[in-house]
Design a protein around this motif. Structure first.
Motif, mmCIF file in Angstrom:
data_model
loop_
_atom_site.group_PDB
_atom_site.id
_atom_site.type_symbol
_atom_site.label_atom_id
_atom_site.label_comp_id
_atom_site.label_asym_id
_atom_site.label_seq_id
_atom_site.Cartn_x
_atom_site.Cartn_y
_atom_site.Cartn_z
ATOM 1 N N ARG A 1 -4.931 9.511 -2.659
ATOM 2 C CA ARG A 1 -4.004 8.436 -2.996
ATOM 3 C C ARG A 1 -2.556 8.848 -2.739
ATOM 4 O O ARG A 1 -1.668 8.594 -3.542
ATOM 5 C CB ARG A 1 -4.177 7.998 -4.447
ATOM 6 C CG ARG A 1 -5.557 7.387 -4.703
ATOM 7 C CD ARG A 1 -5.651 6.790 -6.091
ATOM 8 N NE ARG A 1 -6.911 6.090 -6.261
ATOM 9 C CZ ARG A 1 -7.977 6.621 -6.848
ATOM 10 N NH1 ARG A 1 -7.942 7.861 -7.290
ATOM 11 N NH2 ARG A 1 -9.070 5.919 -6.980
ATOM 12 N N GLY B 1 -7.273 0.732 -2.642
ATOM 13 C CA GLY B 1 -5.850 0.554 -2.406
ATOM 14 C C GLY B 1 -5.186 1.710 -1.738
ATOM 15 O O GLY B 1 -3.979 1.831 -1.748
ATOM 16 N N GLY C 1 -4.069 4.342 1.432
ATOM 17 C CA GLY C 1 -3.444 4.149 2.730
ATOM 18 C C GLY C 1 -4.347 4.565 3.838
ATOM 19 O O GLY C 1 -5.537 4.708 3.703
ATOM 20 N N VAL D 1 0.856 -1.186 0.000
ATOM 21 C CA VAL D 1 0.000 0.000 0.000
ATOM 22 C C VAL D 1 0.890 1.234 0.000
ATOM 23 O O VAL D 1 1.793 1.364 0.826
ATOM 24 C CB VAL D 1 -0.907 0.011 1.254
ATOM 25 C CG1 VAL D 1 -1.676 1.331 1.349
ATOM 26 C CG2 VAL D 1 -1.877 -1.157 1.217
#
Lengths: 282, 339
Positions: free
Chosen positions: B226, B336, B338, B30
């Motif tokens: 992201r 996906g 964090g 990740v």
């Protein structure tokens, strides 16, 4: 300024430790809890002794193991307890991260918390020795006791106890859920490896080196030698008092140094892995 | 011994900050932060705004010395968070919302006093400060109540007060009003703003899910997604980044015209809201570009048999800007992403 600030922080975390340790029950229940454990250990040892008392040497051997068991309270209470502090702070109160990012730092905090554990360990050890003296006949001849080596031994043992506690703190920081199992395993492992309940000579040959690098093996042998006048390990009995004391001090110092390095690395590893605020909701 | 701080240094500065969580137990790697550059000046209330998994909390953890970065550099008050963590800790405070943390056996006042001692605040300063904070968070009556008897909201307010007990130079507020009732949240927002105004050079880094909170409190906002900063500016400038025009919401009575047909008729993308359960109307939303007259659009709709019952227009909101920049709303999870 820095010294008084550190002292204030140590005192505050010790105060918190006392609240955590004592405040979960009313004073009567806490008092019963405080004396129940050492009393139970004493009686268990006495029962074991009674079951095997046919040997003439058992009186002295029992006294040796009884004294080691009494002082092993520090390992159970302080060493393992310090590891538990991390576990409880992270999982239960979820305050570990706030303590960690405070300028006090975890080393001071854990040091303060360990003070209460030392007090509880001392009460446990003292109670066991009193029960041994008055009820089980575990007595020593004060003429054979060597106060100065004994005092040095106790200081070295306490330093090693604290150092081992910090290592388990580091381990508990890195591990999450499995920290509980590891802490319990360490408690059992140290009990078996350090000559608490049987002489190190009875261990398999390949395992003895492990015993000899652990400071508690030397600590207990010194306590027996300088308090009771005799040890329990055949090999260690070949050492003079000075050799035994010197070896004990050296092992404790080396262990403490290694423990300090290990703690620093485990702290860094926990930060690298992001474990300091990782709750598992077990 | 504390090092002399560089008063010229920004409160927070990150350069190419990265954090990767390695793949484990079948889960892929990740990337929580993928090269974040931030510069937060002293005296600012700075917001980090992003959907779940954008990397906001990871960023806060690194700046608070709880987590090592995988790459890049982060400095707080001029000190490196990896090499000079102790200097950083002397100057920061942290409050995380939505938690149930606290030593259950302590009273509220004991907990605040204890942390004041951990931070080396003299008793003569700590005690009146604690009294004031207890009033601010409306816990004065519960000062001597054990924490394990507090509700979740009360614990959160106590946690909030704990963050201010050391009067830190730089305060990190990670979703501080999450789960709080409206009045408590408003009271605490006002307190933070007053706290920054009254103390020169105090800085707040706030992460929040609430657009209005970010809009009201922050001097500047970084929109992250992201693990990257997509935009960073004042709320007003971010709003202006959405092309001009008017946001229009019409309450209409309609037989079921589809959106594509309407777009053809009025020449702008439209979205239907849910039918009104009692009035039998629906809301039609669109942004009218600059230079277009609303009256013409309304006539075009009526020519198609759509009866307009009500008209409302509004300015571009921070949420519009957020959707425009990120491409989705705050509540949409990032795949996906964090922490």
């Amino acid at each position: 300024m820095a010294v008084s600030e550190t002292f204030t922080r140590l005192r505050t975390s010790a105060w918190l430790g006392w609240q955590v340790e004592s405040n979960w029950a009313d004073p009567v229940v806490f008092f019963i809890y405080l004396i129940a454990r050492p009393l139970a250990v004493s009686l268990t040892l006495a029962a074991m002794y009674a079951a095997t008392r046919d040997s003439a040497t058992h009186g002295a051997a029992f006294a040796g193991f009884y004294v080691a068991n009494a002082f092993h309270a520090y390992v159970n209470t302080v060493v393992v307890g310090m590891g538990w502090v991390i576990f409880e702070e992270r999982e239960e109160s979820e305050m570990l991260k706030y303590v960690y990012v405070s300028p006090m730092g975890l080393v001071t905090y854990i040091g303060g918390r360990s003070f209460v554990r030392f007090v509880l360990g001392s009460i446990s050890a003292a109670l066991m020795l009193l029960v041994g003296w008055f009820l089980l006949g575990v007595r020593w001849d004060f003429a054979l006791t060597r106060p100065l080596p004994l005092a040095l031994t106790i200081v070295a043992g306490f330093a090693a106890t604290l150092a081992a506690g910090y290592v388990l703190c580091g381990v508990a920081m890195v591990l999450t859920r499995s920290a509980m199992t590891v802490l319990e395993g360490c408690m059992l492992g140290l009990y078996l490896l350090c000559g608490v309940i049987f002489p190190v000579d009875l261990m398999p040959v390949w395992l003895r080196p492990v015993s000899y690098v652990l400071p508690f093996t030397w600590w207990y042998e010194c306590l027996r030698r300088f308090l009771l006048g005799h040890g329990s390990s055949a090999w260690m009995s070949t050492l003079t008092d000075a050799q035994l004391l010197g070896a004990t001090l050296a092992v404790c110092a080396a262990f403490s140094l290694v423990a300090a390095l290990a703690y620093r690395e485990l702290d860094r590893l926990a930060r690298r892995l992001g474990r300091l605020d990782q709750t598992t909701m077990f | 011994m504390s090092r002399t701080p560089d008063v010229q240094a920004p409160a927070v500065e990150t350069r190419g900050l990265e954090r990767r969580y390695p793949a484990s137990r079948g889960a892929p790697e990740v990337v929580a932060l993928a090269g974040v550059d931030l510069r937060i000046e002293r005296g600012e209330v700075f917001g980090l705004l992003g959907p779940n998994g954008a990397g906001k909390t990871t960023c806060i953890k690194i700046l608070n010395t709880l987590l090592f970065p995988s790459g890049g550099e982060a400095r707080v008050a001029g000190f490196d968070v990896v090499r000079e963590a102790q200097e950083v800790r002397r100057r920061i405070g942290l409050v995380s919302g939505g938690e149930n943390s606290g030593y259950g056996i302590l009273t509220v006042r004991e907990c605040l006093w204890m942390f004041s001692q951990f931070y080396g605040v003299p008793g003569a300063v700590a005690n009146p400060r604690i009294d004031q904070l207890l009033k601010v968070v409306d816990l004065a009556d519960l000062a001597h109540t054990r924490i394990n008897r507090l509700s979740t909201g009360q614990r959160q307010r106590m946690n909030f007060a704990r963050g201010f007990v050391s009067d830190p130079e730089i305060l990190f507020l990670d979703e501080p009003t999450l789960g709080m009732d409206v009045n408590a949240a408003r009271m605490l927002r006002d307190f933070v703003l007053a706290w920054v105004r009254e103390r020169a050079g105090r800085t707040v880094l706030l992460t929040t899910h609430y657009m209005a909170e970010a809009d009201q409190m922050c001097d500047r906002i970084a929109i992250v997604d992201r693990g990257r900063v997509l935009a960073c500016d004042t709320p007003a400038t971010l709003r202006r980044s959405v092309q001009g025009g008017q946001h229009v919401e019409l309450e209409v009575r309609d037989g079921g015209t589809d959106a594509a047909a309407l777009e053809g008729a009025i020449g702008v993308p439209v979205a239907w809201g849910a039918p009104h359960p009692e009035r039998g109307t629906r809301t039609l939303k669109f942004r009218l570009p600059e230079g277009r007259v609303l009256g013409q659009t309304l006539r075009a709709l009526e020519e198609r048999g759509i009866s307009v019952q009500g008209v409302a227009t509004r300015e571009t909101s921070l949420e519009d800007a957020f959707i425009h920049i990120v491409g989705r709303t705050l509540d949409d999870d990032a795949p996906g992403g964090g922490a």
